[in-house]
Design a protein around this motif. Structure first.
Motif, short mmCIF file in Angstrom:
data_model
loop_
_atom_site.label_atom_id
_atom_site.label_comp_id
_atom_site.label_asym_id
_atom_site.label_seq_id
_atom_site.Cartn_x
_atom_site.Cartn_y
_atom_site.Cartn_z
N LEU A 140 -46.58 -18.02 -3.67
CA LEU A 140 -46.77 -17.00 -2.82
C LEU A 140 -46.64 -15.89 -3.51
CD1 LEU A 140 -46.30 -18.41 0.88
CD2 LEU A 140 -48.51 -18.30 -0.31
N LYS A 141 -45.54 -15.47 -3.96
CA LYS A 141 -45.04 -14.22 -4.72
C LYS A 141 -46.03 -13.98 -5.71
CE LYS A 141 -41.87 -16.34 -7.93
NZ LYS A 141 -40.35 -16.41 -8.36
N GLY A 142 -46.41 -14.93 -6.73
CA GLY A 142 -47.43 -14.65 -7.53
C GLY A 142 -48.79 -14.54 -7.11
N LEU A 143 -49.16 -15.00 -6.19
CA LEU A 143 -50.33 -14.74 -5.23
C LEU A 143 -50.29 -13.54 -4.91
CD1 LEU A 143 -52.73 -16.65 -4.71
CD2 LEU A 143 -52.08 -16.73 -2.46
N LEU A 144 -49.38 -12.77 -4.47
CA LEU A 144 -49.36 -11.58 -3.76
C LEU A 144 -48.85 -10.37 -4.83
CD1 LEU A 144 -47.66 -12.23 -0.54
CD2 LEU A 144 -50.10 -12.06 -0.86
N GLY A 145 -48.54 -10.96 -6.10
CA GLY A 145 -48.20 -9.84 -6.99
C GLY A 145 -46.89 -9.52 -7.04
N ILE A 146 -45.93 -10.16 -6.52
CA ILE A 146 -44.77 -9.77 -6.38
C ILE A 146 -43.45 -10.62 -7.27
CG2 ILE A 146 -42.55 -9.56 -4.68
CD1 ILE A 146 -44.75 -9.68 -2.28
N SER A 147 -42.56 -9.63 -7.61
CA SER A 147 -41.64 -10.47 -8.60
C SER A 147 -40.35 -10.32 -7.92
CB SER A 147 -41.84 -9.56 -9.92
OG SER A 147 -42.94 -9.75 -10.72
N PHE A 148 -39.71 -11.53 -8.03
CA PHE A 148 -38.20 -11.77 -7.64
C PHE A 148 -37.76 -13.14 -8.15
CE2 PHE A 148 -40.74 -12.76 -3.96
CZ PHE A 148 -40.49 -14.06 -3.66
N LEU A 149 -36.53 -13.41 -7.97
CA LEU A 149 -35.79 -14.60 -8.75
C LEU A 149 -35.49 -15.29 -7.29
CD1 LEU A 149 -33.98 -13.74 -11.85
CD2 LEU A 149 -36.27 -14.94 -11.74
N LEU A 174 -35.76 -21.66 1.05
CA LEU A 174 -35.37 -20.70 1.75
C LEU A 174 -34.96 -19.37 1.22
CD1 LEU A 174 -32.89 -22.83 3.97
CD2 LEU A 174 -35.10 -22.13 4.76
N ASP A 175 -34.51 -19.35 0.03
CA ASP A 175 -34.53 -18.12 -0.75
C ASP A 175 -35.81 -17.46 -0.91
OD1 ASP A 175 -31.67 -18.32 -0.79
OD2 ASP A 175 -31.74 -19.19 -2.98
N ASN A 176 -36.75 -18.19 -1.44
CA ASN A 176 -38.07 -17.69 -1.49
C ASN A 176 -38.63 -17.01 -0.45
OD1 ASN A 176 -39.52 -18.03 -4.16
ND2 ASN A 176 -38.60 -20.20 -4.11
N VAL A 177 -38.52 -17.84 0.94
CA VAL A 177 -39.15 -17.05 2.37
C VAL A 177 -38.14 -15.93 2.50
CG1 VAL A 177 -39.07 -17.78 4.58
CG2 VAL A 177 -39.65 -19.35 3.16
N ALA A 178 -36.77 -15.78 2.28
CA ALA A 178 -36.17 -14.66 2.80
C ALA A 178 -36.63 -13.42 1.73
CB ALA A 178 -34.71 -15.09 2.34
N MET A 179 -36.69 -13.88 0.31
CA MET A 179 -36.96 -12.76 -0.50
C MET A 179 -38.47 -12.33 -0.45
SD MET A 179 -34.15 -11.97 -2.28
CE MET A 179 -35.15 -11.15 -3.83
N LEU A 180 -39.28 -13.21 0.13
CA LEU A 180 -40.70 -12.69 0.05
C LEU A 180 -40.80 -11.80 1.28
CD1 LEU A 180 -43.40 -13.59 -0.82
CD2 LEU A 180 -43.65 -15.18 0.96
N ALA A 181 -39.84 -12.12 2.39
CA ALA A 181 -39.91 -11.26 3.73
C ALA A 181 -39.29 -9.92 3.25
CB ALA A 181 -39.30 -11.95 4.73
N GLU A 182 -38.52 -9.93 2.46
CA GLU A 182 -37.87 -8.76 2.02
C GLU A 182 -38.74 -7.77 1.00
OE1 GLU A 182 -33.84 -7.34 -0.55
OE2 GLU A 182 -33.68 -9.49 0.35
N ASN A 183 -39.64 -8.37 0.27
CA ASN A 183 -40.27 -7.63 -0.55
C ASN A 183 -41.65 -7.72 -0.39
OD1 ASN A 183 -38.24 -7.24 -3.36
ND2 ASN A 183 -37.84 -9.16 -2.42
N ILE A 184 -42.25 -8.04 1.06
CA ILE A 184 -43.48 -8.21 1.34
C ILE A 184 -44.11 -6.78 1.14
CG2 ILE A 184 -43.28 -7.69 3.80
CD1 ILE A 184 -45.51 -10.34 2.12
N HIS A 185 -43.61 -5.73 1.35
CA HIS A 185 -44.22 -4.33 1.12
C HIS A 185 -44.53 -4.04 -0.42
CE1 HIS A 185 -39.95 -3.76 0.20
NE2 HIS A 185 -40.34 -2.73 -0.44
N LYS A 186 -43.99 -4.91 -1.38
CA LYS A 186 -44.30 -4.51 -2.67
C LYS A 186 -45.68 -5.13 -2.87
CE LYS A 186 -39.70 -4.03 -3.81
NZ LYS A 186 -38.53 -4.36 -5.00
N THR A 187 -46.45 -5.77 -2.05
CA THR A 187 -47.73 -6.59 -2.49
C THR A 187 -48.72 -5.82 -2.83
OG1 THR A 187 -47.34 -8.12 -0.21
CG2 THR A 187 -49.55 -7.73 -1.54
#
Length: 611
Positions: A165-174, A179-192
């Protein structure tokens, strides 16, 4: 059982020569179909191979991205297995290459490690699979039940979807876990990034629509249109990747150098892969690492990845073998060699994939030779097209992965098990939860242990059915144990028989062994103690209707009425027990058996056949 083809050199002369030829045909399946190869089959394999190649190349690129590897490593993994399977493979639809399962396991095993570890993992996994084949350990895969397989594949599919999902939205994180992916996705969703999100959503929609094209009903006279729709559906991954790369190339100047319109795959190492052995040691910032140091870092993957690879390959082979027997040994040997030789060209771990096998099947493949054409297309892509891979948007690769694995979520099995077998559903849910909340390696292990625990619980608590009969000698109580009496449940079974005997006292308790298929030594000892206990109180325990295997075990138990063991009915068992001498008494005269025989006929006529 498979013929012992690996022990070839046991005989000599003409007979030995014949065995060598038979073994060669068995271990080199190409010798079986090549002599009858026709032009029609060649044309069909060419079409299927080209179609397979157009699916294999974009999938390999996407799976390399999933494993967090440079794009070219996916292509390095896409030609050795497909070509080698031409000679050694037994199922024409199987295509050896990168898969979502192997990519995810590679990511979890080699996360944060240099690429040399990935190549070593490929080599060691191949060695383990080859050893499993040579030692005929394919039966170990049977310990993994369909419920475990369903939970495992569904869990990995969910992990892959969330991770992409992060690649689909153009977001980068490790992130490592779901659960880590879900948490980081929610935290960085504004960087879509709107460009990547729009492209990713469009690619998903187009892929799903193209997938349905082959199901569109077209009249028999419009064959050209039907063929065009089928080709567009089968080659949808290649079409979408090429279209997205073309769009990215045309809009490369639309954004600034630091903020392009789409996130791209980046530079891809051009040319064919270098040939060389895997790294059995390397230098690091902390000193020199030996082979044992490197193997220790990836030990979990070396143990679990081969099991997943064998499980996937044999499952695919069974699915497309049209009911024919699958040579599991040959499949494992072939898969092991594919990975060992693949490591020489820096490949990531590979095995068969259902999606590619389905493409080959629907393309009308005739022989494994189709894999040769698919491998050639991969080599051509490596040699001449790597410069264009730079423009493949990451959002497009994420869309390809999501649309490939989303159909692996097996909710249908959960619905069926809910209706038919709740314990197996519990195993499925356990495997799924461990995969989602823990790791896929641990999920496979927990699922297998859960399945074994379910079987062991069934053995520890075997059903014991009680039935009342009216016979010429009066009422009789019959106990019918089911499946097995083994050490794990022997004491419990004897306790239930003891309670049943108390209900039947002072009459004997009969034990119908027709459904008893296994009796081990510990259970036999427990039954012997029960027989002596009942004899001490003046009551008999009569076993009858025993199978040949169980009969031999019962005959070795002291106090068992041997004459009744072969009786097929309650009446016959009672008559045989009455005619037999008591264990502590002298043998009865032969004339005493005559009335018992007549009584047995009367009893047999009054017996109820169903226990």
């Amino acid at each position: 059982m498979e013929p012992d083809s690996w022990s070839w050199a046991a005989s000599g002369g003409k007979r030995g020569s014949g065995r060598w030829r038979a073994a060669a045909r068995r271990r080199l399946p190409v010798l079986r179909w090549a002599p009858q190869y026709s032009r029609t089959a060649a044309l069909a394999d060419l079409v299927a191979g080209v179609t397979l190649g157009l699916t294999l190349v974009p999938q390999s690129i996407a799976y390399a991205a999933l494993a967090n590897l440079p794009v070219q490593y996916g292509l390095y993994s896409s030609f050795v297995g497909t070509m080698l399977y031409v000679v050694l493979g037994t199922v024409k639809e199987v295509s050896i290459g990168p898969t979502s399962l192997t990519a995810l396991l590679t990511l979890q095993t080699c996360h944060g490690l240099p690429v040399q570890y990935v190549v070593l993992l490929t080599f060691l996994s191949g060695c383990v699979v080859l050893a499993m084949g040579l030692l005929r350990l394919g039966f170990l895969v049977e310990l993994i039940s369909p419920a475990v397989t369903s939970g495992f594949t569904s869990g990995t599919a969910l992990i892959i979807v969330v991770a992409q999902l992060k690649g689909l939205l153009g977001i980068s994180f490790l992130a490592e876990s779901l659960l880590d992916n879900v948490a980081m996705l929610a935290e960085n969703i504004h960087k879509t990034r709107l460009g990547d999100a729009a492209l990713g959503a469009s690619c998903c929609i187009v892929l799903l629509l193209l997938r349905k094209l082959k199901d569109v009903r077209v009249g028999e006279k419009r064959r050209a249109l039907r063929l065009a729709l089928w080709l567009a559906s089968i080659g949808r991954n290649a079409l979408v990747v090429c279209g997205a790369a073309g769009l990215a190339y045309c809009t490369a100047d639309a954004g600034s150098d630091h903020h392009p319109l789409f996130k791209l795959s980046g530079r891809v190492e051009p040319g064919l892969p270098p040939l060389g052995l895997p790294s059995f040691g390397m230098s690091s910032a902390n000193g020199t690492l030996t082979f044992l140091d490197m193997a220790r870092r990836i030990s979990s993957g070396v143990l679990m990845l081969p099991v997943v690879m064998v499980l996937a390959n044999i499952a695919i082979a069974k699915a497309f073998s049209a009911g024919a027997a699958v040579d599991a040994t040959q499949e494992m040997v072939t898969l092991g060699l594919c990975n060992m030789l693949g490591s020489l060209v820096h490949a990531m771990p590979t095995c068969g994939a259902f999606t590619r096998s389905a493409v080959s099947h629907s393309s009308g493949v005739r022989t494994p030779l189709a894999g040769l054409y698919a491998g050639v297309i991969s080599l051509v892509a490596l040699a001449f097209m790597t410069q264009y891979f730079y423009y493949i948007p990451r959002a497009c690769l994420s869309a390809v992965l999501i649309c490939a694995v989303i159909f692996m979520i097996d909710y249908r099995s959960a619905v069926v098990l809910w209706r038919r077998s709740r314990p197996e559903l519990a195993v499925l849910v356990l495997t799924l939860l461990v995969a989602v909340l823990g790791s896929v390696e641990l999920a496979l292990l927990c699922g297998a242990l859960g399945s074994l625990a379910r079987v062991l619980r069934h053995l520890m608590r075997p059903p014991l059915h009680l039935a009342h009969y009216k016979t010429a000698r009066g009422p009789a109580l019959v106990a019918r144990p089911v499946l097995a009496l083994v050490y794990a449940g022997a004491d419990r079974a004897c306790a239930r028989l003891r309670r049943a005997a108390a209900r039947a006292a002072p009459r004997p308790l009969l034990v119908d062994c027709r459904d008893l298929s296994l009796l081990d030594y510990s259970a036999a000892q427990a039954l012997e103690r029960l027989i002596k206990e009942l004899q001490a109180s003046g009551q008999q325990l009569i076993f009858f209707h025993a199978s040949a295997e169980v009969l031999r075990k019962l005959e070795n138990i002291e106090g068992v009425q041997h004459a009744a063991l072969r009786a097929a009915s309650v009446g016959d068992a009672l008559a045989a027990a009455a005619a037999a001498p008591a264990p502590t008494e002298a043998p009865a005269p032969a004339t005493a058996a005559a009335p018992a025989t007549a009584d047995a006929a009367l009893l047999a006529a009054t017996d109820d056949a169903n226990v």
